[in-house]
Enzyme design. Sequence first.
Site, mmCIF file in Angstrom:
data_model
loop_
_atom_site.group_PDB
_atom_site.id
_atom_site.type_symbol
_atom_site.label_atom_id
_atom_site.label_comp_id
_atom_site.label_asym_id
_atom_site.label_seq_id
_atom_site.Cartn_x
_atom_site.Cartn_y
_atom_site.Cartn_z
ATOM 1 N N ILE A 1 3.474 -6.960 -6.199
ATOM 2 C CA ILE A 1 3.228 -6.650 -4.782
ATOM 3 C C ILE A 1 1.886 -7.211 -4.316
ATOM 4 C CG2 ILE A 1 4.741 -4.657 -4.846
ATOM 5 C CD1 ILE A 1 2.197 -2.871 -4.940
ATOM 6 N N GLU B 1 -4.733 2.414 -7.680
ATOM 7 C CA GLU B 1 -4.981 3.421 -6.655
ATOM 8 C C GLU B 1 -6.281 4.190 -6.816
ATOM 9 O OE1 GLU B 1 -0.754 5.079 -5.488
ATOM 10 O OE2 GLU B 1 -0.746 4.130 -7.436
ATOM 11 N N ARG C 1 -7.543 0.650 -21.342
ATOM 12 C CA ARG C 1 -7.841 -0.756 -21.604
ATOM 13 C C ARG C 1 -7.512 -1.608 -20.383
ATOM 14 N NH1 ARG C 1 -7.223 -4.674 -25.907
ATOM 15 N NH2 ARG C 1 -8.650 -6.262 -25.140
ATOM 16 N N VAL D 1 -4.344 0.693 -12.430
ATOM 17 C CA VAL D 1 -5.668 0.620 -11.806
ATOM 18 C C VAL D 1 -5.594 0.448 -10.281
ATOM 19 C CG1 VAL D 1 -5.903 -1.871 -12.153
ATOM 20 C CG2 VAL D 1 -7.950 -0.444 -12.149
ATOM 21 N N ASN E 1 -6.306 -7.332 -17.290
ATOM 22 C CA ASN E 1 -6.813 -8.530 -16.627
ATOM 23 C C ASN E 1 -8.027 -8.111 -15.807
ATOM 24 O OD1 ASN E 1 -7.391 -10.684 -14.905
ATOM 25 N ND2 ASN E 1 -5.243 -11.300 -14.774
ATOM 26 N N PHE F 1 0.815 -1.220 0.000
ATOM 27 C CA PHE F 1 0.000 0.000 0.000
ATOM 28 C C PHE F 1 0.848 1.268 0.000
ATOM 29 C CE2 PHE F 1 -2.611 -3.242 2.282
ATOM 30 C CZ PHE F 1 -3.546 -3.436 1.278
#
Lengths: 750, 333
Positions: free
Chosen positions: A464, A706, A629, A704, A632, A236
């Site tokens: 992570i 945060e 885009r 994507v 996943n 984080f």
Amino acid sequence: MATTPASIIGRAVPRIDGPLKTSGTAKYSSDHNFPNMVYAVPVCSTIGKGRIRRLDSSAAEVMPGVVRVYRHGKVPPIYRPIPHDRTARIDESRPPFEDERIYYNGQYVALAVADSYEHAKAAAGAVKVEYDAETPNVSLDLSDGFNDSMQEESKRGDVDAAFASAPVKIDETYVTPVETHNPIELHASVATWDGSRFVLYETTQAVMNHQAVMAQMLGVPRENVQIVMKFLGSGFGGKLWPWPQAMLAAVAARDLNRPVKLVIDRSMMFTCAGHRPRTQQRIRLGATPDGKLVSLEHDYANHSSISTVGHFRENCGEATPFLYSTPNLRVRSNVVDRNVGTPTPMRGPGAVPGLFALESGIDELAIKLKMDPVQFRLMNEPKLDESKGMPFSSRHLKECLTQGAEKFGWSAYKPEIGSMRRGDITLGWGVASCSWIAGRGACKATLSLRDDGTARIACATQDIGTGTYTVFAQVVSEKTGLPLHKIDVVLGNSSLPPGPTSGGSMVTGTVIPAIIQAADAAIRQLLTVATTASDTPFQNRKPEELVLTEGRIQLKSDAASAVPFETILKRANIRTAEGEGNSGPNSTDPQLRNYSFHSFGAHFLEVEWDAGIARLRVSRVVTVIDVGRIVNLKAARNQVEGAIVMGVGMGMLERTIYDPRNGRPVNNNVADYLMATNADCPEIDVTFLDYPDKLLNEVGARGVGEIGLAGVAAAITNATYHATGVRVRELPIRLETLMEQEKGSTTRRA
Amino acid sequence: MIDFALSRASSPAEASEQAAKSKTAQQGAQVRYVAGGTTLIDLMKLDVETPVRVVDINRLELARTERQPDGSLRIGAMVRNADLAHDPNVVRDYPVLSQGLLSGATGQLRNMATTGGNLLQRTRCSYFRDLAYAECNKRTPGSGCSAIGGHNRTHAILGTSEHCIATHPSDMAVAMMALEARIHILNGQSEREVPIGEFYLLPGNTPNLENVLKPGDLITYVTLPPPVAGARSHYLKLRDRASYEFALASAAVVIHVDGERIRKARIAFGGVGTRPWRSPEAEHALEGKAADEATFRAAADAALRNAKPQRDNAFKVELAKRCLIRALTTVTT
């Protein structure tokens, strides 16, 4: 990359590292054990400011199993890092034990090393420290930052005149508390030294940066430090840069010539490993009566540690300059010193607390204008990034708002406070926009196509816990046609080709061009081999006549000619065809320098308010996200849903409480530091617009990780106002605030 | 954590015999029993508890819940919280206890925590738990209290003294207080029974003494009196988050409404008292009165009349009142 409907890009692909994690075989940093290893436990200060008068480790040193006790004056040199070196970033730059001063409560003052964790912990407890204590400054009021020394971050027009003459305005101050990163995995360092070289197993979100910092602070050439991090139990942001335990473990390993394991405990996570700093933010907004924003001012201060220890600026104005159209705008900031541990980025640094303030202010202004908060936002949507006078690479915030409103059922919104009910429960509806920076950094990656039919992609970035291993494999699969199980992804080691820090939601956007280039280069080499090796159908053909499809080489003109690529390599007696790829930062790309890259989104949120028992819960969230885009779908959804849950924590629960007398965290454990539990999770509906941002990379993907957190807290306080009439401007919302301020509620509906 | 000896007791008498060597059964005990370990191990890791011997009582055959001939329910001290919460007798006859148990801790903790251990659960006061504070009368008698003048949002407002304001954390014990449970204690060959209302001590000037247990005492059973015919019960817990948090205020109510009038009421609070807080004031205000909102409010006011809030927890007075009113409303409608 021209992806087809059958493309693996965008699909909800399960993580390739999932089985390792669910079976317990994934090796996290603290899982590394070595013969002859010793264990280190820090001793922490119990005062918030002052000086060590006397530190007596004599009793500890003779306890069973104790090897050494380190402290100021009795520790090998630990050097300061080079200031402002962007390749060697660290927030707490004061080396541990540098002097005898205490700058914050919990600061490391000694380190006990013993043959077992238990012996080291007992010894640490037996170190006697006497202090000359002074009164620490842990004041929660950051008004001392609001003065002439504020730094101007963005400016256009004449904000003073515009605000003064604005027919409708608000001027309010918003506060966000200290939040502590609480990944389940504690910060850990396992340090080994072979007489000339360190191999350090670290809990890091940035193996390359970690290597650079450790080389500087240990005083050794960079090539003599190798950082390994295969799996992270989340970070984080708290694990972006090194913390003092890393240097302590390394110098002890070299000094003792034995591997050293140092895992900090949960209470140390609250003092010696960063936090999101407290912020105080003043928002001044002016508008015309028909709802055109004419003035936007955002002044803020955050606390940091005493500046000789570290200096951290929380960039609360990250999204302010470009989120709305307004001719007059000013953002100013300041940092004030407190006797606290050093802050560090936490998921969505700057934008997350900043958008709590801005999106609260926008809501307050819309209410004052008697306008629908969605309409007000749509009305003030800019055509370009007015702070830079540049077009956005891809901005679809309007669609996020309109689609979100539709999915949520916003047309049923009744603006009167407390007017919407479900049985005995009052409902509150709120909306907030969100934004997060998009970009691309530098990255190298190498791809090997091997004679056993597998591929290996290597890069010194790391996963992570977000799915980076899988994203690498997907892109390689897309380029080579190999199935995922034939692709080895090798990350998390500083000796690999340098890759990006896992921060700022930049990894996906950064690595994709490098992977694609590496794959193209490796395929070119492979096809060249195919045309030169003897005994292949392609001998004496030109590489341009060939293509690699689903792991098979064929003539472009003849699908029937296909031969598995490993067959060609074997016949050529070549182990691997290799290629290297590079990504460069978008900021230095002349083609891209004139675009503004950001992601956007909107949250629509419902709270349930049971006034009789002062119970507020978030019941429903509809979020629409514009991050380019999606690579996943499963990993992306997981990121946004997780961020929303974290936002529920930010809005309703999270705050690190310091004892006002000594600056010691009071709730320094995961039972007392409240985060959202499963029972607090609302119903969550996430939609991705999925518009490719082709300027950023070939796939069109932005990060994507945060953005989902930004705006959630404001949506909660906006909804809470709608339900209760109480405007909460300091997070988290506390039931006592609602009880005290809800007008006439104490005798109502018990 | 300091070194300690671990032994396993094969019978209650043997466990008692080993514990009898301790100088006290209160804070600072040299011998501790370990059952689920959910409080003890935690405090040992913090060096708040430093027993030289830990007696494992997990093998004792005290893990059954049995209906007695007189209609009472005998609960073994080793019955896990999760099992007790789902025991059919408890669910049917003592819903307040089942609800109270399920509102406590987490599924994982409830699977470990035991009936006897929960009765002896220690406070969550941060200052009690943190050895960096020399001043804690509960840990070190006479040293002072760091919570008074510190951050005390979660501390007690009832039963406090100038020496200690630590909140009793249990939900189970609050429910048992309203059920007028009796605690069976073995010591060597002798046994005694203590009403739960007499089990816990107020902090006064000896906050280190939390209950009536003496060295060698072992809680073996808890007995719940036969359910009162026609009575209904309920447990309501209020807190910041929906799960895994100690109560800011909770209310256990057992109430028998006969026609329009309340015939019998047993009321206890959690999260606000230095011990599980039975409120005879509230009971008195309820019994014989009509079961309506005015009565409930009067009972709530009576219960909290002597509340002494600290700097950060004045809201608990109002919250506890609302909690009781809602619990009574729920159980009577």
